[in-house]
Design an enzyme around this catalytic site. Structure first.
Site, mmCIF file in Angstrom:
data_model
loop_
_atom_site.group_PDB
_atom_site.id
_atom_site.type_symbol
_atom_site.label_atom_id
_atom_site.label_comp_id
_atom_site.label_asym_id
_atom_site.label_seq_id
_atom_site.Cartn_x
_atom_site.Cartn_y
_atom_site.Cartn_z
ATOM 1 N N TYR A 69 0.827 -1.217 0.000
ATOM 2 C CA TYR A 69 0.000 0.000 0.000
ATOM 3 C C TYR A 69 0.858 1.262 0.000
ATOM 4 C CZ TYR A 69 -4.277 -2.538 -0.073
ATOM 5 O OH TYR A 69 -5.302 -3.341 -0.501
ATOM 6 N N ARG A 72 1.785 1.858 -3.495
ATOM 7 C CA ARG A 72 0.665 2.372 -4.286
ATOM 8 C C ARG A 72 0.340 3.812 -3.919
ATOM 9 N NH1 ARG A 72 -3.819 -1.620 -3.741
ATOM 10 N NH2 ARG A 72 -4.914 -0.090 -5.033
ATOM 11 N N HIS A 123 -14.604 1.834 -2.383
ATOM 12 C CA HIS A 123 -13.586 1.053 -1.676
ATOM 13 C C HIS A 123 -12.633 1.921 -0.856
ATOM 14 C CE1 HIS A 123 -14.345 -2.354 -4.841
ATOM 15 N NE2 HIS A 123 -15.308 -2.245 -3.934
ATOM 16 N N CYS A 131 -7.979 2.316 12.149
ATOM 17 C CA CYS A 131 -7.467 1.407 13.181
ATOM 18 C C CYS A 131 -7.889 -0.034 12.886
ATOM 19 C CB CYS A 131 -8.050 1.842 14.534
ATOM 20 S SG CYS A 131 -7.706 0.705 15.898
ATOM 21 N N CYS A 142 -10.983 0.451 16.652
ATOM 22 C CA CYS A 142 -11.763 1.260 17.600
ATOM 23 C C CYS A 142 -12.609 2.314 16.888
ATOM 24 C CB CYS A 142 -10.826 1.937 18.594
ATOM 25 S SG CYS A 142 -9.825 3.248 17.851
ATOM 26 N N CYS A 191 -2.474 2.807 16.633
ATOM 27 C CA CYS A 191 -3.631 3.708 16.587
ATOM 28 C C CYS A 191 -3.468 4.749 17.697
ATOM 29 C CB CYS A 191 -4.916 2.912 16.795
ATOM 30 S SG CYS A 191 -6.349 3.977 17.039
ATOM 31 N N CYS A 194 -6.723 4.346 20.522
ATOM 32 C CA CYS A 194 -6.904 3.250 21.482
ATOM 33 C C CYS A 194 -5.567 2.624 21.913
ATOM 34 C CB CYS A 194 -7.802 2.171 20.895
ATOM 35 S SG CYS A 194 -7.059 1.282 19.507
HETATM 36 C C1 BJW Z 1 -9.120 -0.594 -19.310
HETATM 37 C C2 BJW Z 1 -7.911 0.035 -19.500
HETATM 38 C C3 BJW Z 1 -7.973 1.262 -20.109
HETATM 39 C C4 BJW Z 1 -7.453 -1.780 -18.544
HETATM 40 N N1 BJW Z 1 -9.148 1.776 -20.465
HETATM 41 N N2 BJW Z 1 -10.266 -0.096 -19.688
HETATM 42 C C5 BJW Z 1 -22.175 -11.319 -4.315
HETATM 43 C C6 BJW Z 1 -21.835 -12.416 -5.095
HETATM 44 C C7 BJW Z 1 -20.596 -13.029 -4.973
HETATM 45 C C8 BJW Z 1 -19.651 -12.549 -4.054
HETATM 46 C C9 BJW Z 1 -19.985 -11.467 -3.294
HETATM 47 C C10 BJW Z 1 -21.219 -10.878 -3.425
HETATM 48 N N3 BJW Z 1 -21.260 -9.832 -2.546
HETATM 49 C C11 BJW Z 1 -20.080 -9.761 -1.898
HETATM 50 C C12 BJW Z 1 -19.292 -10.750 -2.318
HETATM 51 C C13 BJW Z 1 -17.893 -11.024 -1.857
HETATM 52 C C14 BJW Z 1 -16.856 -10.099 -2.460
HETATM 53 C C15 BJW Z 1 -16.831 -10.274 -3.973
HETATM 54 O O1 BJW Z 1 -17.375 -9.516 -4.735
HETATM 55 N N4 BJW Z 1 -16.135 -11.292 -4.431
HETATM 56 C C16 BJW Z 1 -16.027 -11.531 -5.873
HETATM 57 C C17 BJW Z 1 -14.573 -11.726 -6.232
HETATM 58 C C18 BJW Z 1 -16.907 -12.669 -6.262
HETATM 59 N N5 BJW Z 1 -17.121 -8.705 -2.116
HETATM 60 C C19 BJW Z 1 -16.704 -8.208 -0.975
HETATM 61 O O2 BJW Z 1 -16.092 -8.882 -0.157
HETATM 62 C C20 BJW Z 1 -17.025 -6.749 -0.705
HETATM 63 N N6 BJW Z 1 -17.631 -6.655 0.572
HETATM 64 C C21 BJW Z 1 -18.920 -6.921 0.767
HETATM 65 O O3 BJW Z 1 -19.705 -7.058 -0.138
HETATM 66 O O4 BJW Z 1 -19.275 -6.992 2.102
HETATM 67 C C22 BJW Z 1 -20.445 -7.685 2.447
HETATM 68 C C23 BJW Z 1 -20.231 -9.174 2.177
HETATM 69 C C24 BJW Z 1 -19.035 -9.786 2.507
HETATM 70 C C25 BJW Z 1 -18.853 -11.139 2.228
HETATM 71 C C26 BJW Z 1 -19.865 -11.880 1.625
HETATM 72 C C27 BJW Z 1 -21.061 -11.248 1.287
HETATM 73 C C28 BJW Z 1 -21.245 -9.880 1.573
HETATM 74 C C29 BJW Z 1 -15.746 -5.927 -0.633
HETATM 75 C C30 BJW Z 1 -15.019 -5.868 -1.920
HETATM 76 C C31 BJW Z 1 -13.732 -5.082 -1.732
HETATM 77 C C32 BJW Z 1 -12.831 -5.138 -2.969
HETATM 78 N N7 BJW Z 1 -11.573 -4.587 -2.629
HETATM 79 C C33 BJW Z 1 -10.567 -4.399 -3.653
HETATM 80 C C34 BJW Z 1 -9.298 -3.820 -2.974
HETATM 81 C C35 BJW Z 1 -9.543 -2.357 -2.581
HETATM 82 C C36 BJW Z 1 -8.328 -1.759 -1.968
HETATM 83 C C37 BJW Z 1 -7.189 -1.644 -2.927
HETATM 84 O O5 BJW Z 1 -7.263 -0.898 -3.918
HETATM 85 O O6 BJW Z 1 -6.191 -2.323 -2.700
HETATM 86 O O7 BJW Z 1 -11.042 -3.504 -4.651
HETATM 87 S S1 BJW Z 1 -10.187 -5.881 -4.603
HETATM 88 C C38 BJW Z 1 -9.963 -5.048 -6.134
HETATM 89 O O8 BJW Z 1 -11.003 -5.412 -7.098
HETATM 90 C C39 BJW Z 1 -10.199 -3.559 -5.829
HETATM 91 C C40 BJW Z 1 -10.925 -3.094 -7.039
HETATM 92 O O9 BJW Z 1 -11.618 -1.894 -6.746
HETATM 93 C C41 BJW Z 1 -11.818 -4.262 -7.348
HETATM 94 C C42 BJW Z 1 -12.342 -4.287 -8.746
HETATM 95 O O10 BJW Z 1 -11.318 -4.354 -9.691
HETATM 96 P P1 BJW Z 1 -11.410 -3.462 -11.010
HETATM 97 O O11 BJW Z 1 -11.335 -2.046 -10.650
HETATM 98 O O12 BJW Z 1 -12.556 -3.898 -11.805
HETATM 99 O O13 BJW Z 1 -10.016 -3.821 -11.709
HETATM 100 P P2 BJW Z 1 -9.649 -5.085 -12.628
HETATM 101 O O14 BJW Z 1 -8.168 -5.148 -12.681
HETATM 102 O O15 BJW Z 1 -10.361 -6.303 -12.207
HETATM 103 O O16 BJW Z 1 -10.230 -4.710 -14.061
HETATM 104 C C43 BJW Z 1 -9.684 -3.660 -14.854
HETATM 105 C C44 BJW Z 1 -10.481 -3.564 -16.117
HETATM 106 O O17 BJW Z 1 -10.055 -2.411 -16.821
HETATM 107 C C45 BJW Z 1 -10.290 -4.780 -17.054
HETATM 108 O O18 BJW Z 1 -11.587 -5.166 -17.517
HETATM 109 C C46 BJW Z 1 -9.481 -4.215 -18.225
HETATM 110 O O19 BJW Z 1 -9.862 -4.757 -19.481
HETATM 111 C C47 BJW Z 1 -9.846 -2.754 -18.179
HETATM 112 N N8 BJW Z 1 -8.824 -1.832 -18.640
HETATM 113 N N9 BJW Z 1 -6.891 -0.804 -18.989
HETATM 114 C C48 BJW Z 1 -10.283 1.007 -20.248
HETATM 115 N N10 BJW Z 1 -6.832 1.932 -20.380
#
Ligand code: BJW
Length: 306
Positions: A69, A72, A123, A131, A142, A191, A194
């Site tokens: 992080y 980043r 996100h 914390c 906390c 933190c 706390c």
């Molecule tokens: C271009 C380009 C250019 C390239 N021009 N395009 C329902 C169903 C199934 C599972 C779940 C559900 N609800 C919740 C879940 C569980 C889970 C989840 O979704 N899992 C899936 C993997 C199935 N979700 C969670 O846990 C979330 N919490 C939650 O819902 O809480 C309640 C709950 C918990 C547990 C169970 C049920 C409910 C939290 C999700 C948090 C995600 N966190 C991250 C890290 C954030 C911090 C950090 O930055 O480090 O978020 S993971 C990572 O993925 C990050 C991103 O925001 C996220 C999405 O990725 P993104 O942005 O789409 O990037 P890429 O790399 O995947 O795609 C890039 C795209 O750009 C590609 O398509 C390229 O083609 C394109 N591209 N260059 C245009 N120039």
């Protein structure tokens, strides 16, 4: 029936539209030099970025996750918003009924001048610190949170992540063959509220809940009236709840518009419905062109007249 990538037909729809929703992902910031999560660039020192973005990874090795992080944060601080961020910010200023949901934590939307009331940072932010209690089973802290912490390096133990390197050389931190000394937990700041917990990045990891008030506000906005256009920009749309918003906002007349390098892959075209559009390419190139009837042309520095 216009073709899915007919820009004139999209412009016609845009000029007739009032309520517009955008769902953005890492691809939007790719042109600013920031790596995406999945596919090429999704590895950091042989770790999948998505494996490091978990509470389990932090509890196991807070120093390693913090280095990821801290690096980043350094990259994002040295990046600049691109033409795609500026175009979305201009759309927000022109249209009070435009709401942007961004999964990006890099602070580039706010830096492009996107009005804060028209963006939801699903996100969190790399520049929020909160914390975490490593002794709590759920990792709950906390409640302490600090916004806009731009320290780089975040703390002395993370100095390796803020090193600059000549363009043709690899930063030792990024070279998986360069062994890293383990950072002891005692060197991660505690933190200040706390004193039990550690400071951690204020982002949302897998299995963590997104901010409840923010989710309620998004649901209320979507339910309020018909959404004319949903722009799905630079996201693989696999992470929920973000991945569900286009479906949630869709009604009979809604156009879901995919803007992604991979928009024209057969499996993606197969998912298009009547009224939908798909534009394959760099979001930073496409967004200014697609939104031009509303936002006009950019100034020389890429920004728009408000
Ligand atoms: C271009 C380009 C250019 C390239 N021009 N395009 C329902 C169903 C199934 C599972 C779940 C559900 N609800 C919740 C879940 C569980 C889970 C989840 O979704 N899992 C899936 C993997 C199935 N979700 C969670 O846990 C979330 N919490 C939650 O819902 O809480 C309640 C709950 C918990 C547990 C169970 C049920 C409910 C939290 C999700 C948090 C995600 N966190 C991250 C890290 C954030 C911090 C950090 O930055 O480090 O978020 S993971 C990572 O993925 C990050 C991103 O925001 C996220 C999405 O990725 P993104 O942005 O789409 O990037 P890429 O790399 O995947 O795609 C890039 C795209 O750009 C590609 O398509 C390229 O083609 C394109 N591209 N260059 C245009 N120039």
């Amino acid at each position: 029936m216009p073709k899915y990538n007919d820009i004139s037909a999209f412009h016609e729809k845009l000029t007739r539209s009032k309520r517009i929703l955008a769902v953005c992902g890492a691809g939007l910031s790719a042109a600013s030099g920031l790596p995406t999560f999945r596919g090429a660039g999704g590895l950091w020192r042989n770790h999948r970025a998505t494996d490091l973005a978990t509470p389990t990874a932090f509890v196991k090795d807070p120093g390693l996750v913090w280095l990821f992080y801290a690096y980043r944060r350094h990259m994002a601080l040295n990046a600049t918003p691109n033409a795609g961020h500026f175009a979305l910010a201009a759309l927000a200023r022109k249209n009070g009924k435009f709401l942007c949901l961004s999964q990006n934590v890099d602070n580039l939307h706010p830096r492009a001048g996107h009005p804060s009331e028209q963006i939801k940072l699903l996100h969190g932010s790399l520049f929020d610190i909160k914390c975490i209690d490593l002794n709590d089973e759920d990792g709950e802290g906390c409640g302490w949170i600090q916004h806009d912490n731009f320290d780089d390096p975040f703390c002395p133990a993370l100095a390796a992540a803020a090193e600059d390197v000549e363009p043709d050389k690899t930063l030792p931190l990024l070279d998986p063959d360069h062994e890293l000394a383990k950072i002891p937990v005692s060197e991660i700041p505690k933190c200040p509220q706390c004193s039990n917990g550690l400071q951690r990045p204020g982002v949302v990891w897998f299995d963590e809940s997104l901010d409840g008030n923010m989710l309620d506000a998004i649901d209320a906005w979507i339910k309020q009236d018909v959404v004319d256009i949903v722009l799905v920009i630079g996201t693989s749309a696999v992470v929920y709840p973000a991945a569900g918003y286009a479906g949630q906002a869709r009604s009979g007349s809604t156009s879901v518009v995919t803007i992604n390098l991979e928009a024209e892959l057969p499996q993606n075209l197969a998912k298009l419905k009547k009224n939908d559009f798909a534009f394959a390419g760099d979001a930073a190139v496409l967004l200014p062109k697609l939104l031009e009837p509303v936002i006009g042309q950019p100034r020389k520095d890429g920004t728009y007249c408000s």
